[in-house]
Design an enzyme around this catalytic site. Sequence first.
Site, PDB file in Angstrom:
ATOM      1  N   GLU A   1      57.123 -29.304 -17.456  1.00 20.22           N
ATOM      2  CA  GLU A   1      58.069 -28.190 -17.387  1.00 20.22           C
ATOM      3  C   GLU A   1      58.105 -27.616 -15.978  1.00 20.22           C
ATOM      4  O   GLU A   1      57.044 -27.409 -15.377  1.00 20.22           O
ATOM      5  CB  GLU A   1      57.673 -27.102 -18.393  1.00 20.22           C
ATOM      6  CG  GLU A   1      57.747 -27.579 -19.839  1.00 20.22           C
ATOM      7  CD  GLU A   1      57.391 -26.506 -20.859  1.00 20.22           C
ATOM      8  OE1 GLU A   1      57.136 -25.345 -20.443  1.00 20.22           O
ATOM      9  OE2 GLU A   1      57.356 -26.810 -22.057  1.00 20.22           O
TER      10      GLU A   1
ATOM     11  N   ARG B   1      53.603 -26.897 -28.180  1.00 15.99           N
ATOM     12  CA  ARG B   1      53.324 -27.321 -26.812  1.00 15.99           C
ATOM     13  C   ARG B   1      53.843 -28.741 -26.639  1.00 15.99           C
ATOM     14  O   ARG B   1      53.690 -29.585 -27.532  1.00 15.99           O
ATOM     15  CB  ARG B   1      51.826 -27.258 -26.505  1.00 15.99           C
ATOM     16  CG  ARG B   1      51.312 -25.851 -26.197  1.00 15.99           C
ATOM     17  CD  ARG B   1      51.891 -25.322 -24.903  1.00 15.99           C
ATOM     18  NE  ARG B   1      51.392 -24.006 -24.514  1.00 15.99           N
ATOM     19  CZ  ARG B   1      51.971 -22.865 -24.813  1.00 15.99           C
ATOM     20  NH1 ARG B   1      53.071 -22.873 -25.569  1.00 15.99           N
ATOM     21  NH2 ARG B   1      51.481 -21.712 -24.375  1.00 15.99           N
TER      22      ARG B   1
ATOM     23  N   HIS C   1      62.068 -23.619 -22.773  1.00 11.36           N
ATOM     24  CA  HIS C   1      60.883 -22.871 -23.213  1.00 11.36           C
ATOM     25  C   HIS C   1      61.233 -21.397 -23.413  1.00 11.36           C
ATOM     26  O   HIS C   1      60.645 -20.501 -22.807  1.00 11.36           O
ATOM     27  CB  HIS C   1      59.731 -23.018 -22.219  1.00 11.36           C
ATOM     28  CG  HIS C   1      58.385 -22.804 -22.850  1.00 11.36           C
ATOM     29  ND1 HIS C   1      57.247 -23.413 -22.405  1.00 11.36           N
ATOM     30  CD2 HIS C   1      57.989 -22.044 -23.906  1.00 11.36           C
ATOM     31  CE1 HIS C   1      56.209 -23.049 -23.145  1.00 11.36           C
ATOM     32  NE2 HIS C   1      56.645 -22.212 -24.068  1.00 11.36           N
TER      33      HIS C   1
END
Length: 326
Positions: free
Chosen positions: A266, A237, A285
Amino acid sequence: MKPSIVLYKSIPTDLHQRLAQHFTVNSFDGLTPDNQPELLAALQQAEGLIGSGGKIDQDFLQLAPNLRAASTISVGYDNFDVEALSQRGIALMHTPTVLTETVADTMMALMLSTARRVVELAERVKAGEWQESIGDDWFGVDVHHKTIGILGMGRIGMALAQRAHFGFSMPVLYTSRRPHEAAEQRFGARHCSLDTLLAEADFLCITLPMTEQTYHMIGREQLAKMKSSAILINAGRGPVVDEQTLIAALQDGTIHAAGLDVFEQEPLPVDSPLLTLRNVVAVPHIGSATHETRYNMAACAVDNLINALTGTVKENCVNPQVLITH
């Protein structure tokens, strides 16, 4: 009458049909109840919720008075207020097992592409800069036989250790709350303190989830303890790493490079300094982003919701104390 559920992410047709065999499915594109009267009405009746993303907190739960289970198409659940769900007796389901191997593949890809400067050099070739035999200013560094340091020896950490040990003959160090006997027996892994991990690892690989304890676990002090030749890989993360101090460390040579799949914000802002650094490989991601794995995640989430609402849960429940038994 079938129980009503809200589906707020597109899933394959066969999985949608599987849900429809058990429930009345109300489908929406995301969770924006302020702008969707139909969604508000569906939430009032919904006993189940399935999708990914969105902020599921106390305020949201007030819109869904009949909710009994929520199923996220992800392993992470930091967008859910687990305490609020538990207080309401709502089971939270996730998909922790189906993406393990794919995320480990992504981490190996980041290690290789960062160490060998694959992205940077490919762009230089496309830009017409390859005019003669390359010199050492285009060289990368080896991965094989280097020491990998894994921060978080869970499922993904184990899968990564397997690849590193058997595929690249890498000594494996790891830091976790307790020793992992299987990792030590299978991969010769050595359990160590965080300080030792930072000092000895050539590749620091972060697989940790986001919690109060892991927030900014890697900051200025920790980066300063790493080798100047070390490469940081984060597919856990984003907020586990203090991004601003990481940027500074990459700019001033405190560490050699970074391969990043996750970020504090993000999508990554287009003006992020990370995007200007040649020693950074940044991807959007993509940890579990293959056709096969995303299908399997959706299928797992569908089964999780069916099990939760029919009282047949055996696994994948974040808050098992509230498991539905009727």
